[in-house]
Scaffold this active site. Structure first.
Site, PDB file in Angstrom:
ATOM      1  N   ASP A 120       0.862  -1.170   0.000  1.00 61.48           N
ATOM      2  CA  ASP A 120       0.000   0.000   0.000  1.00 61.48           C
ATOM      3  C   ASP A 120       0.906   1.230   0.000  1.00 61.48           C
ATOM      4  O   ASP A 120       2.105   1.126   0.301  1.00 61.48           O
ATOM      5  CB  ASP A 120      -0.887  -0.025   1.243  1.00 61.48           C
ATOM      6  CG  ASP A 120      -1.709   1.225   1.398  1.00 61.48           C
ATOM      7  OD1 ASP A 120      -2.417   1.602   0.442  1.00 61.48           O
ATOM      8  OD2 ASP A 120      -1.644   1.849   2.477  1.00 61.48           O
ATOM      9  N   ASP A 144      -0.249   5.154   0.909  1.00 62.00           N
ATOM     10  CA  ASP A 144      -0.555   6.082   1.997  1.00 62.00           C
ATOM     11  C   ASP A 144      -0.608   5.364   3.337  1.00 62.00           C
ATOM     12  O   ASP A 144      -1.360   4.401   3.511  1.00 62.00           O
ATOM     13  CB  ASP A 144      -1.904   6.771   1.740  1.00 62.00           C
ATOM     14  CG  ASP A 144      -1.839   7.719   0.554  1.00 62.00           C
ATOM     15  OD1 ASP A 144      -0.938   8.575   0.538  1.00 62.00           O
ATOM     16  OD2 ASP A 144      -2.695   7.610  -0.339  1.00 62.00           O
TER      17      ASP A 144
END
Length: 215
Positions: free
Chosen positions: A14, A16
């Site tokens: 991922d 953020d």
């Protein structure tokens, strides 16, 4: 705890809140934009409630909660605010660059953010060189976590079966998506202290990640 994966495993990161310390900045932008509508939102509450969520769903929830109509103009204004905050303050998490330099497994990024936001975040923090064009966005396939589609899309493009992938995530919806995709997962950050999904290894410093991976 070393995950039971083959040495050919693919790492799906991922962006953020996992690679870059952006959750606070994104929610600060949201807080500032809500102030224009007379809403004084708590920054910690926004971050806890909406970590990893689709922006349209966040706007829908806030509209319902505060009796607002947060339309496309609000979203564009919010995006501009976050762009400025990224330019001023965005950083990679401590240890990310050092750890990525150590890893010899195939890697990609799969994020709920728009492609230009992902690329900007990686560029500003010096992480682009580790991923090249191996960047996958929910906006490319119109599917958001906790649905597994984004991770399955990334795995397919990387040429790996789901069982040979490990997802590194900071959000509960991301962990749910990884499990639904039939992948292994590692849960990064403070949210990982929540006592759910006991089968998922948790770590609070990026320096801990290599010890969880196949060698």
């Amino acid at each position: 705890m070393n995950l039971p994966l083959r040495k050919s495993a693919c790492l799906i990161f991922d962006c953020d809140g996992t690679l870059v310390d952006s959750e606070g900045l994104c929610n600060l932008g949201l807080q500032k934009e809500l102030q224009c509508y007379g809403v004084q939102a708590d920054l910690a509450d926004l971050t806890q409630r909406f970590r990893g969520r689709k922006l349209a769903d966040i706007c829908s929830a806030l509209s319902q909660q505060h009796g607002l109509h947060l339309d496309e103009d609000f979203i564009h204004s919010y995006r501009r605010a976050v762009d400025l905050l990224f330019d001023e303050s965005l950083q990679a998490f401590p240890g990310v660059i050092e750890v990525l330099q150590q890893l010899d497994l195939p890697m990609c990024v799969a994020s709920a953010g728009p492609p230009h936001k992902i690329r900007k975040a990686l560029s500003l923090t010096g992480l682009s060189r580790f991923f090249g064009e191996r960047i996958y966005s929910s906006y490319d396939i119109s599917s958001w976590k906790p649905a597994p589609d984004l991770f399955l899309h990334a795995a397919s493009h990387m040429g790996f079966a789901p069982a040979d992938c490990i997802v590194i995530e900071d959000s509960e919806v991301g962990i749910q998506a990884a499990i639904a995709a039939g992948m292994q997962a590692c849960w990064f950050g403070a949210a990982a202290q929540v006592a759910t999904y006991p089968q998922v290894p948790r770590f609070s410093s990026m320096h801990e990640l290599p010890s969880l991976l196949p060698r």
